[in-house]
Write an enzyme that holds these catalytic residues in place. Structure first.
Site, PDB file in Angstrom:
ATOM      1  CB  CYS A  70      65.715 101.935  10.117  1.00 61.02           C
ATOM      2  SG  CYS A  70      64.716 103.103  11.069  1.00 61.02           S
ATOM      3  N   GLY A 108      62.133 104.829   8.674  1.00 62.36           N
ATOM      4  CA  GLY A 108      61.400 105.953   9.246  1.00 62.36           C
ATOM      5  C   GLY A 108      61.979 106.549  10.511  1.00 62.36           C
ATOM      6  NE  ARG A 120      63.633  98.579  10.423  1.00 66.98           N
ATOM      7  CZ  ARG A 120      63.671  98.438   9.102  1.00 66.98           C
ATOM      8  NH1 ARG A 120      64.165  97.335   8.571  1.00 66.98           N
ATOM      9  NH2 ARG A 120      63.226  99.402   8.317  1.00 66.98           N
ATOM     10  CG  ASP A 129      59.794  98.860   9.332  1.00 70.34           C
ATOM     11  OD1 ASP A 129      59.602  99.045  10.563  1.00 70.34           O
ATOM     12  OD2 ASP A 129      59.650  99.765   8.495  1.00 70.34           O
TER      13      ASP A 129
END
Length: 149
Positions: free
Chosen positions: A8, A10, A14, A125
């Site tokens: 994903c 950061g 997720r 997100d």
């Protein structure tokens, strides 16, 4: 052993959820799979978001000790399959590792309840969103990971 990588932005929400669910779902198949996660913009060493830790705890998965990792070329090279949350993640990886194309998939391609072209579906997100948004994102990820497994 198959090396499965979830990506994903950061690596705090997720991909952490997907990795945690995947590991739980394959724990009875020891030695067959290895799950990991990373983020295209992640800085190494940060914990999962508090909301991620809480929703995963409700799933019976402890991600409280998991630390973020920035996606590196060796991770892409070593992965057998890479599941990304958004098309932009796939595009980003392909810019530096075009040879990885056959093994990169949008996780939403595996959503059991999705109708229509999968390439149009990103998993949103949840960072800085409500608890119910986190729960909804987790439900989508769970649905996809179950199908992947």
């Amino acid at each position: 052993m198959k090396n499965i990588l979830f990506v994903c932005t950061g690596n705090s929400c997720r991909s952490v959820m997907a990795e945690g669910l995947f590991k739980k779902m394959v724990e009875h198949r020891a030695g067959e799979f290895q799950g990991a996660s990373a983020g295209i913009s992640a800085m190494d060493g940060f914990p999962a978001s508090p909301e991620t830790i809480e929703v995963m705890k409700a799933e019976g998965v402890d991600v409280s000790r998991q630390l973020s990792r920035h996606l590196r070329t060796d991770m892409v090279r070593d992965a057998d399959k890479i599941f990304v949350m958004e098309k932009m993640h796939k595009d980003w990886i392909l810019r530096f590792a075009p040879e990885a194309k056959p093994k990169i998939f949008l996780l939403a391609e595996f959503r059991k309840t999705h109708e229509g072209p999968a390439e149009d579906i990103d998993i949103p997100d949840p960072i800085r969103m409500s608890d119910s948004f986190y729960k909804n994102v987790l439900a989508v990820i769970r649905d996809c990971v179950e199908k992947v497994v």
